[in-house]
Each structure stands twice: as C-alpha cells, then as structure tokens.
Design a protein around this motif. Sequence first.
Motif, PDB file in Angstrom:
ATOM      1  N   ASP A  54      19.759 -12.499  20.137  1.00  0.00           N
ATOM      2  CA  ASP A  54      18.915 -12.749  19.316  1.00  0.00           C
ATOM      3  C   ASP A  54      17.693 -11.604  18.912  1.00  0.00           C
ATOM      4  N   ILE A  55      17.334 -10.770  20.146  1.00  0.00           N
ATOM      5  CA  ILE A  55      16.576  -9.730  19.905  1.00  0.00           C
ATOM      6  C   ILE A  55      17.065  -8.591  18.918  1.00  0.00           C
ATOM      7  N   LEU A  56      18.419  -8.253  19.585  1.00  0.00           N
ATOM      8  CA  LEU A  56      19.311  -7.198  18.648  1.00  0.00           C
ATOM      9  C   LEU A  56      19.436  -7.559  17.219  1.00  0.00           C
ATOM     10  N   LYS A  57      19.758  -8.987  16.879  1.00  0.00           N
ATOM     11  CA  LYS A  57      20.003  -8.967  15.577  1.00  0.00           C
ATOM     12  C   LYS A  57      18.771  -9.119  14.765  1.00  0.00           C
ATOM     13  N   THR A  58      17.626  -9.476  15.525  1.00  0.00           N
ATOM     14  CA  THR A  58      16.326  -9.223  14.633  1.00  0.00           C
ATOM     15  C   THR A  58      16.195  -7.907  14.436  1.00  0.00           C
ATOM     16  N   LEU A  59      16.332  -6.977  15.419  1.00  0.00           N
ATOM     17  CA  LEU A  59      16.026  -5.627  15.328  1.00  0.00           C
ATOM     18  C   LEU A  59      17.132  -4.941  13.997  1.00  0.00           C
ATOM     19  N   HIS A  60      18.119  -5.518  14.091  1.00  0.00           N
ATOM     20  CA  HIS A  60      19.280  -4.988  13.167  1.00  0.00           C
ATOM     21  C   HIS A  60      18.737  -5.364  11.851  1.00  0.00           C
ATOM     22  N   VAL A  61      18.456  -6.680  11.472  1.00  0.00           N
ATOM     23  CA  VAL A  61      17.986  -7.084  10.184  1.00  0.00           C
ATOM     24  C   VAL A  61      16.725  -6.458   9.766  1.00  0.00           C
ATOM     25  N   LEU A  62      15.877  -6.375  10.582  1.00  0.00           N
ATOM     26  CA  LEU A  62      14.338  -5.484  10.387  1.00  0.00           C
ATOM     27  C   LEU A  62      14.669  -4.176   9.702  1.00  0.00           C
ATOM     28  N   SER A  63      15.452  -3.572  10.641  1.00  0.00           N
ATOM     29  CA  SER A  63      16.103  -2.096  10.341  1.00  0.00           C
ATOM     30  C   SER A  63      16.557  -1.912   9.294  1.00  0.00           C
ATOM     31  N   ILE A  64      17.649  -2.877   8.652  1.00  0.00           N
ATOM     32  CA  ILE A  64      18.103  -2.796   7.297  1.00  0.00           C
ATOM     33  C   ILE A  64      16.997  -3.067   6.254  1.00  0.00           C
ATOM     34  N   VAL A  65      16.030  -4.115   6.474  1.00  0.00           N
ATOM     35  CA  VAL A  65      15.088  -4.305   5.538  1.00  0.00           C
ATOM     36  C   VAL A  65      14.268  -3.123   5.327  1.00  0.00           C
ATOM     37  N   LEU A  66      13.804  -2.311   6.395  1.00  0.00           N
ATOM     38  CA  LEU A  66      12.878  -1.125   6.282  1.00  0.00           C
ATOM     39  C   LEU A  66      13.882  -0.301   5.466  1.00  0.00           C
ATOM     40  N   TRP A  67      15.151   0.044   5.822  1.00  0.00           N
ATOM     41  CA  TRP A  67      15.792   1.081   5.125  1.00  0.00           C
ATOM     42  C   TRP A  67      16.221   0.917   3.800  1.00  0.00           C
ATOM     43  N   VAL A  68      16.815  -0.074   3.542  1.00  0.00           N
ATOM     44  CA  VAL A  68      17.184  -0.681   1.769  1.00  0.00           C
ATOM     45  C   VAL A  68      15.877  -0.924   1.233  1.00  0.00           C
ATOM     46  N   GLY A  69      14.853  -1.649   1.612  1.00  0.00           N
ATOM     47  CA  GLY A  69      13.481  -1.712   0.983  1.00  0.00           C
ATOM     48  C   GLY A  69      12.967  -0.227   0.760  1.00  0.00           C
ATOM     49  N   GLY A  70      12.892   0.428   1.511  1.00  0.00           N
ATOM     50  CA  GLY A  70      12.553   2.032   1.382  1.00  0.00           C
ATOM     51  C   GLY A  70      13.197   2.565   0.327  1.00  0.00           C
ATOM     52  N   MET A  71      14.506   2.497   0.313  1.00  0.00           N
ATOM     53  CA  MET A  71      15.125   3.048  -0.659  1.00  0.00           C
ATOM     54  C   MET A  71      14.945   2.577  -2.193  1.00  0.00           C
ATOM     55  N   VAL A  72      14.682   1.394  -2.193  1.00  0.00           N
ATOM     56  CA  VAL A  72      14.212   0.413  -3.499  1.00  0.00           C
ATOM     57  C   VAL A  72      12.817   1.084  -4.020  1.00  0.00           C
ATOM     58  N   PHE A  73      11.956   1.146  -2.915  1.00  0.00           N
ATOM     59  CA  PHE A  73      10.590   1.600  -3.278  1.00  0.00           C
ATOM     60  C   PHE A  73      10.518   3.030  -3.924  1.00  0.00           C
ATOM     61  N   ALA A  74      11.493   4.084  -3.064  1.00  0.00           N
ATOM     62  CA  ALA A  74      11.309   5.448  -3.421  1.00  0.00           C
ATOM     63  C   ALA A  74      11.893   5.710  -4.609  1.00  0.00           C
ATOM     64  N   HIS A  75      13.083   4.766  -5.005  1.00  0.00           N
ATOM     65  CA  HIS A  75      13.833   5.073  -6.229  1.00  0.00           C
ATOM     66  C   HIS A  75      13.262   4.604  -7.502  1.00  0.00           C
ATOM     67  N   PHE A  76      12.838   3.423  -7.149  1.00  0.00           N
ATOM     68  CA  PHE A  76      12.393   2.669  -8.532  1.00  0.00           C
ATOM     69  C   PHE A  76      10.856   2.733  -8.890  1.00  0.00           C
ATOM     70  N   PHE A  77      10.041   2.903  -8.013  1.00  0.00           N
ATOM     71  CA  PHE A  77       8.789   2.926  -7.984  1.00  0.00           C
ATOM     72  C   PHE A  77       8.030   4.119  -7.661  1.00  0.00           C
ATOM     73  N   LEU A  78       8.222   4.987  -6.613  1.00  0.00           N
ATOM     74  CA  LEU A  78       7.763   6.161  -6.284  1.00  0.00           C
ATOM     75  C   LEU A  78       8.045   7.154  -7.267  1.00  0.00           C
ATOM     76  N   ARG A  79       9.259   7.467  -7.388  1.00  0.00           N
ATOM     77  CA  ARG A  79       9.880   8.453  -8.262  1.00  0.00           C
ATOM     78  C   ARG A  79       9.182   8.401  -9.594  1.00  0.00           C
ATOM     79  N   PRO A  80       9.640   7.274 -10.254  1.00  0.00           N
ATOM     80  CA  PRO A  80       9.006   7.106 -11.569  1.00  0.00           C
ATOM     81  C   PRO A  80       7.453   7.600 -11.924  1.00  0.00           C
ATOM     82  N   ALA A  81       6.710   7.145 -10.745  1.00  0.00           N
ATOM     83  CA  ALA A  81       5.187   7.206 -10.786  1.00  0.00           C
ATOM     84  C   ALA A  81       4.839   8.752 -10.440  1.00  0.00           C
TER      85      ALA A  81
END
Length: 155
Positions: free
Chosen positions: A4-31
């Motif tokens: 359960d701990i590893l699965k939580t870390l796994h999912v949180l890591s993916i959220v940070l990675w994919v969410g960061g790419m969305v932020f950088a590509h669609f929000f930061l870059r155009p700004a």
Amino acid sequence: MLYDILKTLHVLSIVLWVGGMVFAHFFLRPAVATLEPPIRLKLMCDVLGRFFRAVLAVSLITLVSGIWMLGRVAKQTVQSGGSFDMPLSWTIMTALGIIMVAIFMHIRFALFTKFNRFVGASEWAQAGPVLAKIRQWVLVNLIFGVAILLAVFLG
C-alpha cells in the motif's frame, strides 16, 4: 502494508510527473512566451532544473515501485498455485513507463545539459532550439503518460 505504501508513492510520483508536464507545457510555456529571450530562457532553465531534479527522483520511484509491485503479485500468484498472466493494461503501463523513463533520461542528461550550458554562457540563439526540442520530448512523454492513465483506468 508495504504494498500500500509503495502503491501510494507510485501514484503520487505519477501525479507529480504528469501534472508537472501539463503545467509546464500548457500554462508556463505560453505565459513566458512574451518575455525577452534572456529572461525567458533563464527562467525556463531554472524552473526545468528544479522540475527535472524532482522527476529524476519520482521516475525512479515509479519504476522501482512498479516493478516491485508486479513482482510481488506474480510471486503471490505462483506461490498460491496459480499462473500469473499480466493484464494487458499492466503490460501497456510497464512498457510505456519504461519508455517514458528512457525519454526523460535523454531530456535530462542530453538536452537539458546542453540547454543549461548555453543559458549559462548567454548563448540565447543556441539555447532556444534546444528548449524547443525539450518541449517536443516532454509532449511525447505527456502523451505516453496520458495513454498509461487511460489504459489503467479504462482497461
């Protein structure tokens, strides 16, 4: 509990990675597109440097935790007398996840190293095209990340 701990870390890591790419590509870059090249490129170098340090950690956490969880499920299945057949969604997740880590390593250790060197030397004309390549590869990884999420949640 460890699973359960590893699965939580796994999912949180993916959220940070994919969410960061969305932020950088669609929000930061155009700004920052309207900023002068020296300011824009220095800012992007600083932001990407911080983001890539985090992604280096979370990509490795994702890879190690994912492999460990697969191995644990396979081992438990075989030990209980069953035959482990990995679901298609897990196969897609694993294959694309490994590809994503490989692409990130290229972005971080080849492209970003070059970009950082150009920005540090104030070579703006050389830095811009490298940043464009980083953006293209981040978009590829973002597409793979979304494909993984779709495969897991719809598969």
